[in-house]
Design an enzyme around this catalytic site. Structure first.
Site, short mmCIF file in Angstrom:
data_model
loop_
_atom_site.label_atom_id
_atom_site.label_comp_id
_atom_site.label_asym_id
_atom_site.label_seq_id
_atom_site.Cartn_x
_atom_site.Cartn_y
_atom_site.Cartn_z
N GLU A 178 0.86 -1.19 0.00
CA GLU A 178 0.00 0.00 0.00
C GLU A 178 0.90 1.24 0.00
O GLU A 178 2.03 1.20 0.50
CB GLU A 178 -0.89 -0.07 1.27
CG GLU A 178 -1.80 1.08 1.53
CD GLU A 178 -2.90 1.28 0.49
OE1 GLU A 178 -2.57 1.55 -0.67
OE2 GLU A 178 -4.09 1.24 0.87
N ASP A 179 0.38 2.34 -0.56
CA ASP A 179 1.18 3.58 -0.55
C ASP A 179 1.22 4.22 0.84
O ASP A 179 2.26 4.65 1.30
CB ASP A 179 0.67 4.59 -1.60
CG ASP A 179 -0.83 4.90 -1.47
OD1 ASP A 179 -1.53 4.26 -0.66
OD2 ASP A 179 -1.29 5.80 -2.20
N ASP A 224 -3.52 5.83 6.33
CA ASP A 224 -3.96 7.11 6.90
C ASP A 224 -4.95 6.78 8.02
O ASP A 224 -4.56 6.51 9.15
CB ASP A 224 -4.57 7.94 5.77
CG ASP A 224 -5.03 9.32 6.19
OD1 ASP A 224 -4.53 9.83 7.19
OD2 ASP A 224 -5.91 9.89 5.52
N PHE A 255 -0.83 16.20 4.21
CA PHE A 255 -1.21 15.54 2.97
C PHE A 255 0.01 15.50 2.05
O PHE A 255 0.62 16.53 1.77
CB PHE A 255 -2.38 16.27 2.29
CG PHE A 255 -2.92 15.52 1.12
CD1 PHE A 255 -3.86 14.51 1.30
CD2 PHE A 255 -2.47 15.79 -0.16
CE1 PHE A 255 -4.34 13.78 0.22
CE2 PHE A 255 -2.96 15.07 -1.25
CZ PHE A 255 -3.88 14.07 -1.06
N ARG A 315 1.56 11.56 -9.18
CA ARG A 315 2.00 10.21 -8.83
C ARG A 315 3.41 9.93 -9.33
O ARG A 315 4.13 9.11 -8.77
CB ARG A 315 1.06 9.16 -9.44
CG ARG A 315 -0.34 9.15 -8.87
CD ARG A 315 -1.08 7.91 -9.35
NE ARG A 315 -2.52 8.01 -9.20
CZ ARG A 315 -3.21 7.76 -8.10
NH1 ARG A 315 -2.58 7.42 -7.01
NH2 ARG A 315 -4.52 7.87 -8.07
P1 IMP Z 1 -6.99 5.31 4.58
O1 IMP Z 1 -7.47 6.57 5.22
O2 IMP Z 1 -5.92 4.63 5.42
O3 IMP Z 1 -8.14 4.39 4.27
O4 IMP Z 1 -6.30 5.71 3.23
C1 IMP Z 1 -6.99 5.60 2.05
C2 IMP Z 1 -6.25 6.10 0.86
O5 IMP Z 1 -6.28 7.51 0.92
C3 IMP Z 1 -4.78 5.73 0.69
O6 IMP Z 1 -4.56 4.48 0.09
C4 IMP Z 1 -4.35 6.84 -0.23
O7 IMP Z 1 -4.64 6.53 -1.57
C5 IMP Z 1 -5.21 8.01 0.22
N1 IMP Z 1 -4.43 8.92 1.10
C6 IMP Z 1 -4.41 8.99 2.44
N2 IMP Z 1 -3.57 9.95 2.87
C7 IMP Z 1 -3.04 10.48 1.74
C8 IMP Z 1 -2.07 11.52 1.50
O8 IMP Z 1 -1.50 12.16 2.40
N3 IMP Z 1 -1.79 11.78 0.19
C9 IMP Z 1 -2.37 11.10 -0.85
N4 IMP Z 1 -3.27 10.14 -0.67
C10 IMP Z 1 -3.59 9.83 0.61
#
Ligand code: IMP
Length: 174
Positions: free
Chosen positions: A97-98, A101, A151, A164
């Site tokens: 995963e990237d 969050d 972010f 990206r």
């Molecule tokens: P989650 O909040 O952990 O479910 O994250 C969901 C998705 O939100 C991640 O896989 C990213 O694609 C995107 N995301 C969360 N934080 C960031 C950020 O700081 N920059 C870009 N994408 C983000």
């Protein structure tokens, strides 16, 4: 105010860390086969770099999700947009995963995959925002860098579909 990008993690730091993560994964799995699951789209660059460090037998799968919300805040509602193409029963799954969050996306993905009876599921993430985590049962097994709540974009991460391709990670401000 104009959009701005402030470099946070350099290309060199990322590649050093990827090699370290690869060595840890190689040691942990010894020579057991791994099914590497890339979470699209953000995980693709991390996945491409890290799988090339792995020395055990590796198969590659791709899984797509989308989460509803604004460009910079996830809503927690996750939808499967692309499923993997092979059975995972009895396999060792490593998710790429990237960023973690809120953790809601991975919670959804892990539940989905657990229902298919893999031997194990581990998570590798380039970035982790521990202060934003909203779920208790999601933690990365392999983490590139812990960051604050800012972010970020680059190295697979986007703002509204853009940035990206940047080779580094930067803090994005609108
Ligand atoms: P989650 O909040 O952990 O479910 O994250 C969901 C998705 O939100 C991640 O896989 C990213 O694609 C995107 N995301 C969360 N934080 C960031 C950020 O700081 N920059 C870009 N994408 C983000």
């Amino acid at each position: 105010m104009a959009e701005s990008i402030t470099p946070l993690i350099s290309k060199e730091k990322i590649s050093t860390r990827i090699r370290e993560l690869g060595a840890m994964i190689n040691q942990d799995y010894a020579n057991s086969p791994v099914m590497a699951v890339c979470i699209l789209k953000g995980g693709v660059i991390f996945f491409a770099d890290l799988v090339r460090e792995l020395t055990m037998p590796v198969t590659c799968e791709f899984l797509g999700t989308s989460s509803y919300g604004s460009a910079t805040e996830s809503s927690g509602e996750v939808k499967l947009t692309l499923d993997i193409t092979h059975p995972i029963e009895g396999k060792n799954i490593l998710i790429f995963e990237d960023i973690i969050d809120t953790g809601l996306t991975l919670k959804y993905i892990k539940k989905l995959l657990m229902a298919r009876n893999p031997a194990s599921i581990k998570i590798a993430t380039l970035l982790f925002k521990p202060e934003s985590l909203q779920v208790s049962d999601i933690k990365p097994d392999y983490c590139g860098f812990e960051i604050g709540k800012e972010f970020v974009i680059g190295y697979g991460l986007d703002y509204d579909g853009l940035y990206r391709q940047l080779p580094y990670v930067g803090v994005f401000k609108k």
